[in-house]
Structures are given as structure tokens and as C-alpha cells.
Design an enzyme around this catalytic site. Structure first.
Site, PDB file in Angstrom:
ATOM      1  N   SER A  98     -46.814  -6.666  -3.848  1.00 50.04           N
ATOM      2  CA  SER A  98     -47.232  -5.310  -4.238  1.00 50.04           C
ATOM      3  C   SER A  98     -48.646  -5.331  -4.824  1.00 50.04           C
ATOM      4  CB  SER A  98     -46.282  -4.730  -5.284  1.00 50.04           C
ATOM      5  OG  SER A  98     -44.984  -4.603  -4.766  1.00 50.04           O
TER       6      SER A  98
HETATM    7  N1  SAH Z   1     -41.461  -7.503  -5.977  1.00 50.03           N
HETATM    8  C1  SAH Z   1     -42.143  -8.068  -4.823  1.00 50.03           C
HETATM    9  C2  SAH Z   1     -42.424  -6.990  -3.775  1.00 50.03           C
HETATM   10  C3  SAH Z   1     -42.026  -7.473  -2.413  1.00 50.03           C
HETATM   11  S1  SAH Z   1     -41.962  -6.287  -1.124  1.00 50.03           S
HETATM   12  C4  SAH Z   1     -43.382  -8.813  -5.227  1.00 50.03           C
HETATM   13  O1  SAH Z   1     -43.779  -8.789  -6.393  1.00 50.03           O
HETATM   14  O2  SAH Z   1     -43.979  -9.490  -4.378  1.00 50.03           O
HETATM   15  C5  SAH Z   1     -40.248  -5.797  -1.143  1.00 50.03           C
HETATM   16  C6  SAH Z   1     -39.215  -6.873  -0.948  1.00 50.03           C
HETATM   17  O3  SAH Z   1     -37.934  -6.229  -0.970  1.00 50.03           O
HETATM   18  C7  SAH Z   1     -39.287  -7.620   0.374  1.00 50.03           C
HETATM   19  O4  SAH Z   1     -39.353  -8.994   0.127  1.00 50.03           O
HETATM   20  C8  SAH Z   1     -37.987  -7.234   1.084  1.00 50.03           C
HETATM   21  O5  SAH Z   1     -37.459  -8.268   1.899  1.00 50.03           O
HETATM   22  C9  SAH Z   1     -37.077  -6.919  -0.080  1.00 50.03           C
HETATM   23  N2  SAH Z   1     -35.935  -6.055   0.221  1.00 50.03           N
HETATM   24  C10 SAH Z   1     -35.871  -4.971   1.035  1.00 50.03           C
HETATM   25  N3  SAH Z   1     -34.634  -4.434   1.040  1.00 50.03           N
HETATM   26  C11 SAH Z   1     -33.875  -5.195   0.178  1.00 50.03           C
HETATM   27  C12 SAH Z   1     -32.514  -5.165  -0.246  1.00 50.03           C
HETATM   28  N4  SAH Z   1     -31.650  -4.258   0.199  1.00 50.03           N
HETATM   29  N5  SAH Z   1     -32.107  -6.100  -1.140  1.00 50.03           N
HETATM   30  C13 SAH Z   1     -32.955  -7.047  -1.608  1.00 50.03           C
HETATM   31  N6  SAH Z   1     -34.259  -7.136  -1.229  1.00 50.03           N
HETATM   32  C14 SAH Z   1     -34.716  -6.228  -0.349  1.00 50.03           C
END
Ligand code: SAH
Length: 218
Positions: A67
Site C-alpha cells: 500500500s
Molecule cells: N497490508 C498489505 C497490503 C497488501 S495488498 C501491505 O502492507 O503490503 C492486499 C492483500 O490482501 C493482498 O496480499 C491480497 O492477497 C490480500 N487479500 C485479498 N483478499 C483477502 C482475503 N479474503 N483474506 C486475506 N487476504 C486477502
């Protein structure tokens, strides 16, 4: 083996990033201190050392993103954290957001649905620094009933709706920060749970996240 170095140059770039976040309206010094303390470039491929301190999202592996720092700061500020808070994060991704939470003295339970990304958490560079950060492979829509209730829930993917099981897993008075789909963008919401299980809703600005998908992958 990758060499992890946090040089004066990196620290200087981080200071500039903090100034940018302040200019954009982040006021919580605990959040800014945590961001200032964490070498964000460790969370990206070493080829992207400098870009790590630009205020932008960046692709990591498996089609996912780390993010934007402003988004991390904004969501974290909305959480109104207290040291010792028990937090559920949905979407571990690069572990950067989870590290900011852990750096602020909270207990973090983070779930990732992508097997590859979850496997990478086993080599997390700050494993011993943040013993209160725990990783789970699973579907965020289900939450972690075994570890509930939580003081706070943070969803870092675009939710199609407010996941009902995550409301259930919040304490009374607990808060959830969730970007909920509204057209092609997401509207950031802060929900506060009432004693009867319903919740109050505060509405904030729009953001753009990768989708929250159901089920595990891998
Ligand atoms: N908090 C992260 C943001 C990553 S982007 C950071 O600091 O880098 C969002 C993430 O959510 C992705 O890795 C994606 O695979 C995950 N995601 C999407 N749907 C999800 C779900 N139902 N349960 C767990 N993770 C999920």
C-alpha cells in the site's frame, strides 16, 4: 543472500516521506514515528531502494501491492491505537502495514489468502523484533474466531461489503477500518461496534485497493 542496509541516505529519504505525510494531513505522531522507524525499502525488492520512499503503492509478487505510505498512515491513524491493542489485519501482503502496527506496541494477527505471500512471512526479517506479530494463512472473510475478540480490525483490500463475521469478532466499542467498494473506488469507513452487535459508521475519503477475494489461493 540479500544484504539489508539502512543507510543515512535511506533515513534521509524517510524523513522527507514523513514531511510529505504531514503535508497531506497525517497528524498522529505515533504513526509518523513508526513509519520513520521502519526501513520500508526492506519490504521491496532491492532494485527499488529509492522508490520505496516515494509516496506511492508498488507491485510486490503474485500481482499484489504494498500500500501507498499515505494509505498506511491514514488507515493506522483512523485506528486510534493504544499500546497492547489486539488487532486483526486482513491482507498481510508485504507485511509493511502489519509492521507499522507492531512497531506501535500492539498485538497483531494478520491473515493472507495467497499461499506464496504467506510462505514468505516465514523469512520475515523482523521476526524476532516483533514477537507480537503473528501470521495466518486463510480467508479474511472468516477472520480468526479462535483468537477473537479483537480491539481493532483493519482491512487492507477492497471489501465488496462489511464482512459480518469480522463485526462479530470485534469487542464492544471496538473499531474496524474498512475500504468498501463504491463504483471503481473504495470509500474508507470506520465502524464502532455497539453492545447489541450493531455498529456506528463514519465515512472518510476514497482510496483504491486491490480486491478482497474470498477463499484461499494456493
Ligand atoms: N497490508 C498489505 C497490503 C497488501 S495488498 C501491505 O502492507 O503490503 C492486499 C492483500 O490482501 C493482498 O496480499 C491480497 O492477497 C490480500 N487479500 C485479498 N483478499 C483477502 C482475503 N479474503 N483474506 C486475506 N487476504 C486477502
Amino acid at each position: 543472500m540479500r544484504k539489508y542496509e539502512d543507510t543515512y541516505r535511506h533515513k534521509g529519504l524517510r524523513k522527507k516521506l514523513i514531511d510529505i505525510l504531514r503535508d497531506k494531513g497525517i497528524t498522529d505522531n505515533n504513526v509518523l514515528d513508526a513509519i520513520n522507524n521502519i526501513p520500508r525499502h526492506f519490504f521491496l525488492d532491492s532494485a527499488f531502494d529509492e522508490i520505496a520512499y516515494e509516496d506511492r503503492a508498488f507491485p510486490i509478487s503474485d500481482g499484489q501491492t504494498i500500500s501507498q505510505p499515505y494509505t498506511v498512515a491514514y488507515q493506522t491513524q483512523l485506528l486510534q491505537l493504544k499500546p497492547g491493542d489486539k488487532i486483526l489485519e486482513i491482507g498481510t501482503g508485504s507485511i509493511y502495514q502489519a509492521s507499522v502496527l507492531a512497531e506501535m506496541g500492539t498485538k497483531v494477527f494478520t491473515i493472507e489468502r495467497q499461499k506464496n505471500l504467506f510462505e514468505k512471512t516465514k523469512q520475515f526479517i523482523f521476526k524476532t523484533k516483533y514477537p507480537n506479530l503473528k501470521f495466518f494463512y486463510g480467508d479474511g472473510f472468516e477472520g480468526l474466531p479462535t483468537y477473537a475478540p479483537f480491539d481493532k480490525v483493519i482491512i487492507t483490500a477492497a471489501a465488496p461489503f462489511v464482512p459480518p463475521k469480522l463485526i462479530e469478532q470485534l469487542k464492544t466499542g471496538g473499531k474496524m477500518i474498512v475500504p468498501v467498494d463504491e463504483g471503481s473506488l473504495q470509500r474508507m469507513l470506520r465502524l464502532t461496534k455497539n453492545a447489541d452487535g450493531s455498529y456506528e459508521e463514519e465515512v472518510f475519503q476514497n482510496f483504491s485497493f486491490v480486491p478482497m477475494l474470498s477463499g484461499r489461493n494456493g
